[in-house]
Design an enzyme around this catalytic site. Structure first.
Site, PDB file in Angstrom:
ATOM      1  CE  LYS A  35      -0.245  -0.329   5.043  1.00 14.41           C
ATOM      2  NZ  LYS A  35      -1.062  -0.790   6.178  1.00 14.41           N
ATOM      3  CE1 TYR A 257      11.637  31.443   4.990  1.00 11.55           C
ATOM      4  CE2 TYR A 257      12.255  29.155   4.619  1.00 11.55           C
ATOM      5  CZ  TYR A 257      11.837  30.384   4.126  1.00 11.55           C
ATOM      6  OH  TYR A 257      11.614  30.535   2.790  1.00 11.55           O
TER       7      TYR A 257
HETATM    8  C1  LIG Z   1      -0.245  -1.732   6.890  1.00  9.33           C
HETATM    9  C2  LIG Z   1      -0.783  -3.032   7.374  1.00  9.33           C
HETATM   10  C3  LIG Z   1       0.055  -4.158   7.560  1.00  9.33           C
HETATM   11  C4  LIG Z   1       1.560  -4.085   7.458  1.00  9.33           C
HETATM   12  O1  LIG Z   1       2.084  -3.624   8.680  1.00  9.33           O
HETATM   13  P1  LIG Z   1       3.668  -3.489   8.922  1.00  9.33           P
HETATM   14  O2  LIG Z   1       3.778  -2.976  10.313  1.00  9.33           O
HETATM   15  O3  LIG Z   1       4.165  -2.506   7.920  1.00  9.33           O
HETATM   16  O4  LIG Z   1       4.244  -4.841   8.740  1.00  9.33           O
HETATM   17  C5  LIG Z   1      -0.537  -5.368   7.862  1.00  9.33           C
HETATM   18  N1  LIG Z   1      -1.888  -5.458   8.030  1.00  9.33           N
HETATM   19  C6  LIG Z   1      -2.703  -4.396   7.914  1.00  9.33           C
HETATM   20  C7  LIG Z   1      -4.154  -4.564   8.138  1.00  9.33           C
HETATM   21  C8  LIG Z   1      -2.189  -3.150   7.594  1.00  9.33           C
HETATM   22  O5  LIG Z   1      -3.003  -2.098   7.499  1.00  9.33           O
END
Ligand SMILES: *Cc1c(COP(=O)(O)O)cnc(C)c1O
Length: 365
Positions: A35, A257
């Protein structure tokens, strides 16, 4: 590409981390989580480099559809599922597996299922076990299982949950979530999926059939107080840029800044071509680590949109044009994240579209 800032993505390191996840998974299937553009690494490039994965997980339908368009044939779990009839139809047409996390989604599926071809729906119920984010209560899930498994359209009914505190070994909430998941899945016959990276590495749960590692594949640590290196994970992304200018700030003068940093003595500083417009965190305070060659330096003053300033008092040899590592090889992203009060996940996913990605080791092998 003339831009000085760039993100180098080492696909060999990605595959080594994946092999590590495979070893930890034993006989369970490994579905990498890709994702958010594979946590900023480029979803399609990552998926191509992990062609032997058993499946993939994405957050939303558009990400899942993009994988199918790119020709991915493995199962693809869309964690957030569908939110409309059109979404459901698109998912079915592309053979995506849909998460189901709430009563609205259940109602949508039950309404449209009669119109769908027999055996066309792959559903994974997300069970609320303690995260209090998305998920069906155990009771609802048991009932939903009965109703959904009676539908001709339903080909697969999986069950999953997500840990809230797996980054801490032996957290009591993890045990409570495991117990709750066991009750909700009593008698379930389909696939089950529980483990994220943290749970896969601690081994707190081993009875699921599919694991969902994300961050560990990208070489950052999912465990509090453990370094990626200590967990045998190799950094995949190295964010690099170059020194744009070197100058002396006289004692008493301020930098950047808000005049947020003032030199207490004559100070040699370097201006680096990377800022919050590239995804470098603006809230990184003075003292955040930066690496120039073999030298550890640190930021001073505020991060600008296109540049940041580093202290060169202990790196007198640094010249305009020298290469700088903001994180990655030689400087773990977790170390920068900790200094900036965030986590590696946020830094990696936050690298902006302005930053060119350069891929190393593209051919699997
Ligand atoms: C993002 C996500 C993962 C992966 O988690 P990591 O900590 O990056 O291994 C697994 N399951 C779900 C439901 C997620 O949203």
């Amino acid at each position: 590409m003339q831009r000085l800032v760039k993100a180098t993505i080492d696909l060999r390191a990605l595959r080594r981390n994946f092999a590590h996840a495979r070893r930890r998974a034993g006989r369970r299937q490994v579905w990498p989580v890709v994702k958010a553009d594979a946590y900023g690494h480029g979803m399609l490039e990552v998926v191509r480099a992990l062609a032997d994965a058993d499946g993939f997980c994405v957050a939303d339908l558009d990400e899942g559809l993009a994988l199918r368009e790119a020709g991915v044939t493995q199962p693809v779990l869309v964690i957030q599922g569908a939110h409309s009839g059109a979404g459901l139809a698109a998912a079915v047409a592309c053979g995506l597996t849909l998460g189901v996390h709430g009563p609205e989604q259940l109602a949508l599926i039950e309404k449209d299922a009669p119109k769908l071809p027999a055996g066309s729906l792959r559903l994974w119920l997300k069970i609320e076990t303690g995260m209090r984010r998305l998920g069906l209560e155990a009771e609802e899930a048991l009932e939903a299982q009965d109703r959904l498994s009676a539908l001709a359209a339903v080909a697969e009914l999986g069950m999953m949950t997500h840990f809230a505190c797996a980054d801490t070994t032996d957290h009591p909430l993890t045990d409570a979530q495991i117990t709750e998941f066991g009750m909700a899945t009593l008698g379930a016959k389909g696939p089950t999926s529980v483990c994220n990276s943290a749970a896969l590495l601690t081994g707190c749960y081993r009875r699921d059939t599919v694991v969902r590692p994300g961050i560990m594949l990208y070489g950052a640590s999912p465990l509090l107080g453990r370094t990626a290196d200590g967990l045998k994970l190799a950094p995949v992304m190295t964010l690099r840029s170059r020194v744009l200018a070197v100058k002396e700030v006289p004692a008493g003068h301020s930098v950047g800044y808000g005049a947020a940093w003032t030199a207490s003595e004559n100070t040699r500083i370097g201006i680096v071509a990377a800022g919050y417009g590239d995804g470098y965190p603006r809230h990184a305070p003075s003292g955040t680590p930066v690496r120039i060659g073999a030298c550890d330096v640190h930021t001073l003053g505020r991060v600008s949109m296109d540049s940041l300033t580093v202290d060169l008092r202990l790196a007198a040899h640094v010249r305009v044009g020298d290469e700088v590592v903001l994180w990655g090889r030689g400087l773990p992203v977790d170390q920068v994240a900790t200094a900036a009060g965030t986590i590696g996940y946020e830094l990696l996913t936050g690298v902006s579209s302005r930053v060119p990605r350069e891929y190393l080791g593209g051919e699997p092998g």
